[in-house]
Design a protein around this motif. Structure first.
Motif, PDB file in Angstrom:
ATOM      1  N   ASP A 346      22.073  58.130  -6.802  1.00  0.00           N
ATOM      2  CA  ASP A 346      20.649  58.244  -7.402  1.00  0.00           C
ATOM      3  C   ASP A 346      20.022  59.092  -6.625  1.00  0.00           C
ATOM      4  O   ASP A 346      19.075  59.917  -6.991  1.00  0.00           O
ATOM      5  CB  ASP A 346      20.164  57.002  -7.805  1.00  0.00           C
ATOM      6  CG  ASP A 346      20.840  56.213  -8.815  1.00  0.00           C
ATOM      7  OD1 ASP A 346      21.558  56.922  -9.697  1.00  0.00           O
ATOM      8  OD2 ASP A 346      20.477  54.999  -9.088  1.00  0.00           O
ATOM      9  N   SER A 350      18.367  62.553  -7.220  1.00  0.00           N
ATOM     10  CA  SER A 350      17.084  62.948  -7.099  1.00  0.00           C
ATOM     11  C   SER A 350      16.757  64.021  -6.081  1.00  0.00           C
ATOM     12  O   SER A 350      15.740  65.053  -6.192  1.00  0.00           O
ATOM     13  CB  SER A 350      16.193  61.707  -6.287  1.00  0.00           C
ATOM     14  OG  SER A 350      14.908  62.174  -6.020  1.00  0.00           O
ATOM     15  N   ASP A 354      15.265  67.938  -7.107  1.00  0.00           N
ATOM     16  CA  ASP A 354      14.221  68.716  -6.750  1.00  0.00           C
ATOM     17  C   ASP A 354      14.472  69.950  -6.135  1.00  0.00           C
ATOM     18  O   ASP A 354      13.515  70.921  -6.373  1.00  0.00           O
ATOM     19  CB  ASP A 354      13.735  67.640  -5.250  1.00  0.00           C
ATOM     20  CG  ASP A 354      12.377  68.182  -4.949  1.00  0.00           C
ATOM     21  OD1 ASP A 354      11.935  69.525  -5.403  1.00  0.00           O
ATOM     22  OD2 ASP A 354      11.836  67.343  -4.128  1.00  0.00           O
ATOM     23  N   ARG A 381      11.615  64.182  -1.906  1.00  0.00           N
ATOM     24  CA  ARG A 381      12.226  62.919  -2.234  1.00  0.00           C
ATOM     25  C   ARG A 381      13.944  63.067  -2.081  1.00  0.00           C
ATOM     26  O   ARG A 381      14.500  64.336  -2.276  1.00  0.00           O
ATOM     27  CB  ARG A 381      12.134  63.002  -3.627  1.00  0.00           C
ATOM     28  CG  ARG A 381      10.702  62.391  -4.094  1.00  0.00           C
ATOM     29  CD  ARG A 381      10.549  62.247  -5.647  1.00  0.00           C
ATOM     30  NE  ARG A 381      10.625  63.606  -6.380  1.00  0.00           N
ATOM     31  CZ  ARG A 381      11.651  63.802  -7.307  1.00  0.00           C
ATOM     32  NH1 ARG A 381      12.564  62.790  -7.404  1.00  0.00           N
ATOM     33  NH2 ARG A 381      11.587  65.074  -7.807  1.00  0.00           N
TER      34      ARG A 381
END
Length: 902
Positions: A346, A350, A354, A381
């Protein structure tokens, strides 16, 4: 494996301008300052103690331009220019010797030669007071990182056209101190400095201190504040014990004591390197990974490590997006996936999301072939600081080996084209230079004892981050298994008795292939090639079935392994004083210089010219059908390639006796005795004792140098005698061949009709060539026949048909006696034998009945003649049919045997 063509060329040997580039003065025999230093070292009997323990990278290159540290100053020159100047000087000397000019003209030419030699290099002045240990130019050649044991300076390099001006005045470079309050003498030493492969404009520097603090510096030539503080600081010792992203992983401030911990010893950095160079054929995570090797043998990985702005290659972002999304989709619904793995996936999704959502900034790259590049911002992130992966398990505790690492070299895994181009119809836009690599990264670890460990990263390093404090994974985190590296082999390059006290061997990248590298230690330079591992390992990595892979890998590890060659041996003589460290070699490829290797031993250059692997890189393979089978006619066996004789420095040093000797060894109160007569006193005895010690040391060094020169001359005479003996042997063989040819002509022929020895040899040579041509033709015919008989493997249907034919052959043909004992004869050939015997009996009986008219048979039983003829005709037709069937089967089997034999 490259072959050494020649060693140190003449244009780098004494007294050429190329040699003066590496010497501490323009001419060691004319420089009082250099001679004073050498005499002082000889008087003291030992060199100044140096506590530095680390790499010695005092030679760097920018194309064919060379930057070298001499003393504590940096010099610049162009190797092609040095070679051309030397060749012009040689042509000038030849012209003067032929024309025999007058003396004053020769003197004028010598002055021109000296002045020309003075302009063979330029001195670059930098405000560095400490001893320079490393110089590392940026990839674009605009900046030069100058490293001492604790400080780092960044110099702005002028253009090569400006440096190549025919002037002798030194050039003062514009220099910035990197971290005026960070990299100072009171702080930990600098262990490594690397230019980030994805930095914008190649101006991003990553420094690593001995106390495992990594700093990312984004330098701007016009911005002075960018040299004062880094944009990212990571303390690896804190990060190893970190629990969440919100923890403080910055370095300790100036003057703050961190205290003692076990990590102070186990995490002392020896070297660091990036996992890739930022090219298109590398795996996406490779250029984002910083590998850090500790002196105690532990290896860590930091991925991803990025500056605030970075420029990826054309395949980096697409390959990472495809890999992360496919991995995330494959783990959906898989119960075997742990919660920690799901959290990492995950976070990777992410992070890559981005990047995909950004609108890259287009900029023109400043290079010879300017093109637009995309500049991205570092994703916010999950965070800028990744998780520290490691320590990697390398050697088991059962081995009992103590690994003290000095350097690390990583070869990136190749990009997965099938996964990258999934769903794409056109692959013409993707132009990759080399796809013959390995699908896993190879890590080479170099120990201080000269042993090289070739390791394989089967698991692969990917981006990982620590969980946040609000994440449930922080409270319910599963312990992860420690990563490991598979050791393929270990190779030794240094004997314990030949190692120096401060031995620190290093790696150097090759100019041709990622899987070839060079190793430099105090005994010379070694060449390593990892390419023999590629075919077998890649087949195992790409195999879909893993059954038996452990056995096959064990067989691969027991094979020949990596290639190792001692390409440049360095023999340091005792008459040159204490043994000196060898600078890390540089390797370049140029049309004028060839495949050239250069290093520095003290102040003497050592070089080797290797054969270029261009033919292998361009896949130029010689066709075996067009080979010339004529043997090479080498009359004399040439000796091995050997470096030219380099006179020791003791032959060029000025004598220590003089004003400097008296000023140093005589007190000021006894100076008045210099003008007086020599008197027997304590001061005179002490002065004479000191003079005897200095003189004995100098004469001992001169005697050793003269003895070495004498031994070399004797060896050269012995080699000349051996060559003359071989030449005489060849001449005798030629004479004997000529005498044998003359014996074929009788005594009756006249001298005019008798052919000469040369003609006889030509005739024998023509016969030998004709015989060789005949053998070559026969060889070619056999090769073509074997090629036709070869071909593809049999299919399943063909194998079934062959087995049926074999069974038929056994059933039709009679077996040998040994086979009859093992198995009963088959029915077909037995029936054939019985039918043949029966037919013979019937024919015999018929003939007897026809010839002998027996009255008792006629009276008892009488067969009509037409019926008897019909029955005999029927039996004969059956016998002929059976014989034809058996003969046809035999012929078919014989043809089948002949076809399979050919």
């Amino acid at each position: 494996m490259p072959k050494v063509i020649s060693y140190t060329p003449s244009w780098l040997s004494r007294p050429s301008p190329g040699f003066r580039l590496f010497s501490s003065s323009e001419d060691a025999s004319r420089s009082p300052r250099a001679n004073g230093k050498s005499s002082m070292s000889s008087v003291n009997g030992s060199r100044t103690k140096d506590d530095y323990l680390g790499p010695k990278r005092t030679i760097a290159r920018r194309g064919t331009e060379i930057f070298v540290v001499v003393g504590n100053q940096i010099r610049w020159s162009d190797l092609c220019m040095l070679k051309e100047d030397w060749e012009e000087g040689q042509d000038l000397r030849k012209g003067k010797s032929k024309s025999k000019e007058v003396g004053y003209a020769n003197g004028n030419h010598e002055e021109e030669g000296d002045g020309h030699a003075d302009s063979s290099y330029r001195t670059l002045k930098v405000p560095v007071s400490e001893q320079i240990r490393q110089i590392i130019p940026s990839p674009n050649g605009q900046l030069l990182a100058i490293l001492t044991s604790h400080t780092v300076h960044i110099a702005i390099l002028p253009d090569s056209s400006h440096l190549g001006q025919p002037e002798t005045t030194p050039i003062r470079l514009k220099t910035h101190i990197l971290g005026p309050t960070i990299h100072v003498l009171s702080q930990p030493a600098v262990a490594s400095a690397l230019w980030h492969p994805l930095g914008v404009g190649a101006n991003c520097l990553v420094t690593t201190t001995a106390e495992a603090v990594v700093r990312v510096w984004e330098l701007g030539i016009e911005s002075r504040w960018s040299f004062d503080s880094p944009t990212l600081t990571i303390d690896l010792r804190k990060l190893a014990d970190g629990k969440s992203q919100e923890d403080d992983f910055g370095a300790y401030g100036l003057g703050r004591n961190r205290g003692f911990s076990a990590d102070s010893i186990e995490m002392e950095v020896a070297s660091a390197c990036f996992g890739g160079t930022g090219t298109e054929e590398e795996h996406g995570w490779a250029s984002l990974t910083l590998w850090v090797a500790m002196k105690e043998g532990d290896v860590y990985a930091l991925c991803p490590l990025l500056p605030t702005k970075w420029q990826p290659s054309s395949t980096l972002v697409p390959s990472l997006s495809t890999a992360v999304i496919s991995k995330l989709a494959a783990q959906q619904g898989d119960e075997s996936v742990t919660a920690e793995e799901r959290r990492q996936n995950d976070q990777q999704y992410s992070w890559i999301s981005d990047i995909d959502s950004q609108e890259p900034v287009l900029a023109v790259e400043e290079s010879e072939f300017s093109h637009e590049v995309e500049i991205f911002h570092r994703p916010a992130r999950p965070g800028p600081i990744p998780r520290l992966q490691g320590p990697f398990e390398i050697l088991s505790e059962e081995s009992g080996e103590y690994l003290e690492v000095s350097d690390i070299y990583v070869v990136a895994a190749k990009v997965d084209l099938d996964e990258l181009m999934l769903g794409e119809d056109d692959e013409s836009d993707l132009d990759l230079a080399n796809q013959d690599g390995l699908s896993a990264a190879m890590i080479c670890l170099l120990a201080r004892n000269g042993r090289v460990y070739v390791c394989l990263d089967l698991e692969g390093v990917e981006g990982q981050w620590l969980p946040s404090k609000k994440s449930e994974a922080l409270r319910h985190s599963d312990p992860m298994a420690p990563p490991s590296l598979t050791v393929l082999e270990a190779l030794d390059t240094l004997r314990p008795e030949n190692a120096l006290d401060g031995e620190w061997p290093t790696f150097s990248a090759d100019a041709h292939s990622r899987y070839t590298l060079f190793l430099t230690n105090s005994t010379g330079v070694f060449f390593f090639s990892l390419e023999p591992w590629l075919p077998g390992l890649e087949g195992e990595l790409q195999a879909s079935n893993s059954a038996g892979s452990a056995i096959r890998l064990d067989v691969l590890t027991q094979g020949p392994g990596a290639l190792r060659e001692w390409v440049l041996p360095i023999d340091q003589r005792d008459e040159d004083g204490p043994r000196k460290g060898v600078a890390t070699c540089v390797v370049l490829q140029d049309s004028d210089l060839g495949y050239f290797l250069l290093t520095l031993v003290g102040e003497q250059p050592q070089a080797a010219t290797l054969d270029s692997p261009y033919d292998k890189l361009n896949h130029v393979v010689e066709d075996s059908s067009h080979r010339d089978f004529e043997p090479e006619m080498k009359l004399l066996a040439l000796g091995p390639t050997r470096s030219a004789y380099q006179p020791p420095m003791s032959l060029f040093e000025e004598s220590s006796f003089g004003k400097t000797f008296l000023d140093k060894h005589q007190d000021s109160r006894h100076k008045w005795t210099r003008t007086q007569e020599i008197r027997l006193s304590g001061a005179t005895l002490q002065l004479m004792t000191e003079a005897h010690r200095v003189l004995s040391e100098q004469t001992q060094r001169l005697g050793a140098a003269a003895a070495d020169l004498f031994r070399r001359c004797e060896r050269m005479q012995d080699e000349f005698r051996e060559q003359l003996r071989q030449a005489n042997e060849v001449a005798n063989r030629i004479d004997s061949l000529a005498d044998v040819g003359e014996d074929d002509y009788g005594d009756a022929e006249t001298e005019k009709e008798r052919p000469t020895a040369n003609a006889l040899l030509e005739q024998r040579l023509e016969k030998a060539r004709a015989r060789q041509a005949e053998l070559a033709a026969r060889h070619e015919a056999l090769r073509r026949k074997l090629a036709r008989s070869g071909g593809r493997e049999l299919s399943e249907k063909e194998e079934v048909w062959a087995s049926e034919m074999e069974k038929l052959g056994h059933s039709v043909l009679e077996r040998e006696a040994g086979d009859e004992d093992e198995q009963q004869p088959l029915e077909l050939w037995q029936r054939y034998r019985e039918a043949r015997d029966l037919a013979g009996d019937l024919v015999a009986q018929t003939k007897d009945i026809a010839e002998n008219d027996r009255p008792e048979i006629k009276d008892s039983f009488k067969v009509p003649q037409d019926l008897r003829k019909a029955k005999v005709t029927q039996v004969m037709s059956l016998l002929e049919r059976e014989a034809a069937l058996v003969e046809a089967a035999q012929n078919r089997l014989e043809r089948l045997n002949l076809s399979t034999a050919t």
